[in-house]
Design a protein around this motif. Structure first.
Motif, short mmCIF file in Angstrom:
data_model
loop_
_atom_site.label_atom_id
_atom_site.label_comp_id
_atom_site.label_asym_id
_atom_site.label_seq_id
_atom_site.Cartn_x
_atom_site.Cartn_y
_atom_site.Cartn_z
N GLU A 620 22.05 11.39 4.82
CA GLU A 620 21.41 10.64 3.74
C GLU A 620 19.92 11.01 3.66
O GLU A 620 19.35 11.12 2.58
N GLY A 621 19.31 11.17 4.84
CA GLY A 621 17.91 11.58 4.87
C GLY A 621 17.70 12.94 4.24
O GLY A 621 16.72 13.18 3.52
N LEU A 622 18.62 13.87 4.51
CA LEU A 622 18.54 15.20 3.92
C LEU A 622 18.74 15.16 2.41
O LEU A 622 18.09 15.89 1.65
N LYS A 623 19.65 14.29 1.97
CA LYS A 623 19.89 14.17 0.53
C LYS A 623 18.66 13.67 -0.22
O LYS A 623 18.45 14.01 -1.38
N LEU A 624 17.85 12.86 0.45
CA LEU A 624 16.65 12.31 -0.20
C LEU A 624 15.56 13.35 -0.39
O LEU A 624 14.61 13.14 -1.16
N LEU A 625 15.65 14.49 0.33
CA LEU A 625 14.59 15.50 0.27
C LEU A 625 14.34 16.01 -1.14
O LEU A 625 13.19 16.23 -1.55
N SER A 626 15.41 16.21 -1.89
CA SER A 626 15.25 16.73 -3.25
C SER A 626 14.45 15.77 -4.13
O SER A 626 13.54 16.18 -4.86
N LYS A 627 14.79 14.50 -4.02
CA LYS A 627 14.07 13.48 -4.80
C LYS A 627 12.62 13.39 -4.34
O LYS A 627 11.69 13.26 -5.16
N GLU A 628 12.40 13.45 -3.02
CA GLU A 628 11.04 13.40 -2.48
C GLU A 628 10.22 14.59 -2.96
O GLU A 628 9.03 14.45 -3.29
#
Length: 687
Positions: A620-628
């Motif tokens: 989930e943390g990795l998935k947030l990288l794009s949004k960040e």
């Protein structure tokens, strides 16, 4: 009170008062950059900031341009009634552009050797007024005697890959004038809208009239703008167009002109004429000429012969058009085999002399073909102290050829200048130029990988200091005074020296998401993701982390450093009374660096997950990288876009990019983030 004043004066006499620019009175600290040749403080005047209103200008034909601190002056008819007195006296014992400034209780007198000297006296007074305002202090009773050590103090404005907004350049002229920089070499390339060859000029370029207006604005501030239009090589901005392909030396390459084709000169001279018209106050025409090897379409003539064929013709044109040509000197020296000693500081004088004894005849053979009206610019960015560098400059002078040095505040560094803004190298070349009796020095500021121009300013301040003042401040002192003048006297302390601390994280950031030093080579490579972007963790837990142990350690250390820098920047932004935009740019650099290191640590967490729940959370943390990243890029571009034109015109043609310049690799701002974009694309494989 009187006793205290007498003691202060006696103390001042005892310590000599030589160059005591940091002397405190009533806890106030006054710093002038560049350092005056002599600055003596003898106490405290009765003049507060805002009380300098009445001006007596003694028989001046025109007043110097004033900054914001002196924009409410009004003229009085009698010197006795004035707070501030201006005069010009060519007999005062200072060099050209010099001045004296005295503050005596309730009166300020500035005497210039010439108009430029009076102007620079005003610039020094403005710094004193700024310090008095910031510290709510009286101006000091003082005397200043000042003049430059080098006559020509020029910076390069390299705009071949992007432009700033026009207003930025006008603000920059005021900034440089305050630092007593008196010249600019502007590398225009296609950022001039050529009238005779409109295809070459980019749609976002400035017209001849717009450049001339900027040139006149600069000239009023004692800054002379001269153009650099690349000639024999670095000609991609011209030869990329189908219309001009016939002029190529190599039909497959847009890099260099054929020096034996008469049409080469017809075109180049057209461009020169318009560049000269766009810089009406310029003294020079920089013709480039570096990093090129031509064959004259296999004419059988040597590269040195062909180089000098071109050089003679363009120098003759410059002379006929009342400009002094400047030529990068590297190719004749390289073609003669005496080049390498200039960049090897470990070579002894005997070893350098041996190389020259073996190869000098190759230069002497063509000596009559070296134009005498040309300035041979000996550029050396990292090893100006090398004996081979000195030898080359001595060779030119020994053969009655004019020579000038070129140092650098920015070379191929990505995101921000490194090596402490090259302060040591700038100082070394400035001092050697002064000691050798040379006319001047150029500070190159290359746009190849295009950090924000605000980040060049520490190097520019160092150049200002050492070309004007000589050896008066150490590197650490210069950094402190830079922060004082750039932001506030409150930020001069070492606890605010974040720029140096940011260098290593930026160096690590460049390739932390890549295999090898490949950031400049991502564009146009079909297999860039697989070849250059780091591998992702596999199902076998811990293997990726073991393989990337050093990368993980670098990421951890980077985040620790960047966290401290973030705190420092927050404090500086609250303390700064000026130039807060510079801090905003550094803040964006710091955030981008943190993103990439944080991505590495999130990969580690996924790789080391001990159970399904930890793995799910890590994913989930990795998935947030794009949004960040999207949010980060939006903010980054908003801050940079306050002054910079981020996108090239839609019809802009990118050239072949022989030297893999990052900022030449996309029409929009993608080039700044290619590694991050490709990494995020590869990361999708995990989801």
């Amino acid at each position: 009170m009187l006793k205290s004043h007498i003691l202060r004066v006696l103390f001042a006499i005892l310590i000599g008062f030589n160059n005591l620019s940091g002397f405190s009175q009533n806890n106030a600290k006054f710093e002038i950059l560049p350092s005056p040749q002599r600055f003596e403080i003898t106490g405290q005047s009765s003049i507060k900031f805002g009380e300098v209103k009445k001006l007596y200008a003694d028989n001046l034909s025109k007043l110097p341009v004033h900054g914001t601190f002196l924009n409410e002056l009004f003229s009085v008819n009698n010197e006795a009634d004035a707070d501030l007195v201006y005069r010009i006296d060519s007999t005062i014992q200072v060099d050209a552009e010099g001045y004296t400034l005295s503050i005596n209780n309730n009166k300020i007198v500035i005497v210039g050797k010439d108009e430029a000297g009076l102007f620079y006296g005003v610039k020094s007074l403005e710094q004193l007024l700024e310090d008095a305002k910031d510290q709510k202090a009286f101006l000091p009773n003082c005397t200043i005697t000042d003049f430059p050590k080098l006559k020509y103090r020029s910076i390069q404005l390299d705009i071949k890959h992007h432009l700033e907004k026009k207003s930025y350049y006008y603000d920059l002229m005021d900034y440089l004038a305050g630092l007593k920089v008196n010249a600019i070499i502007v590398e225009m390339e296609d950022k001039l809208k050529y009238e005779k060859h409109p295809l070459i000029g980019s749609d976002d370029g400035f017209t001849i009239e717009e450049w001339a207006e900027l040139s006149n604005y600069a000239n009023d501030r004692n800054i002379e703008i001269s153009p650099l239009i690349q000639g024999l090589g670095h000609a991609s901005f011209i030869l990329k167009h189908d219309k001009y392909k016939a002029l190529r030396d190599d039909p497959k390459s847009d890099w260099a002109f054929n020096p034996l084709d008469p049409r080469t000169y017809e075109l180049q001279f057209d461009l020169y004429r318009e560049a000269i018209k766009a810089t009406p106050n310029g003294k020079y025409l920089h013709i480039g000429g570096d990093e090129v090897h031509t064959t004259g379409k296999n004419s059988g003539r040597s590269a040195l012969d062909l180089q000098l064929e071109w050089l003679r013709k363009v120098c003759k044109f410059a002379e006929e058009n009342n400009r002094i040509p400047i030529f990068w000197d590297d190719m004749p020296l390289k073609q003669a085999g005496v080049y390498k000693p200039m960049f090897n500081k470990n070579m002894t004088q005997e070893e350098v002399d041996e190389v020259w004894e073996k190869n000098e005849h190759k230069l002497v053979e063509f000596l009559d073909q070296f134009p005498k009206n040309c300035i041979y610019m000996r550029w050396n960015y990292h090893t100006p102290e090398a004996l081979g560098n000195t030898k080359a400059m001595e060779w030119f002078r020994a053969h009655d050829l004019q020579v000038m040095g070129a140092t650098a505040g920015q070379t191929r560094w990505v995101l921000m200048p490194q090596r402490e803004s090259n302060i040591k190298e700038i100082k070394t070349f400035a001092l050697s130029s002064i000691e050798s009796g040379l006319n001047g020095l150029l500070l190159t500021l290359w746009d190849d990988d295009s950090p924000h121009f605000e980040l060049y300013k520490r190097g520019i301040n160092a150049f200002s200091e050492y070309t004007w003042s000589g050896d008066k401040r150490s590197k650490s002192e210069l950094k402190s005074v830079f922060r004082h003048r750039q932001f506030s006297f409150e930020t001069s302390g070492n606890e605010f020296s974040f720029i140096d601390n940011l260098e290593k994280p930026v160096g690590i950031w460049k390739n932390i998401l890549l295999n090898g030093n490949k950031r400049n080579y991502l564009k146009g490579n079909e297999n860039a993701i697989e070849k250059f972007v780091i591998d992702l963790p596999t199902e076998k837990k811990g293997v990726w982390s073991d393989k990337n142990k050093e990368r993980i350690e670098n990421a951890e250390n980077t985040l620790k450093t960047c966290s401290k820098i973030e705190s420092t920047l927050d404090k500086m932004k609250s303390e700064a009374t000026r130039n807060s935009y510079t801090l905003e740019i550094y803040e964006q650099v710091n955030k981008l660096v943190q993103f990439s290191s944080n991505a590495v640590l999130k990969l580690r967490d996924y790789d080391k997950a001990q159970d399904k729940e930890e793995e799910r959370m890590a994913l989930e943390g990795l998935k947030l990288l794009s949004k960040e990243f999207t949010a980060l890029r939006t903010e980054f571009e908003a801050v940079y876009g306050k002054t910079r034109v981020l996108n090239k015109p839609e019809n802009y043609i990118l050239d072949q990019d022989d030297h893999v310049h990052l900022s030449n690799q996309s029409l929009n701002f993608d080039w700044q983030f290619y590694a991050e974009l490709l990494f995020l694309e590869k990361l999708e494989q995990l989801f």
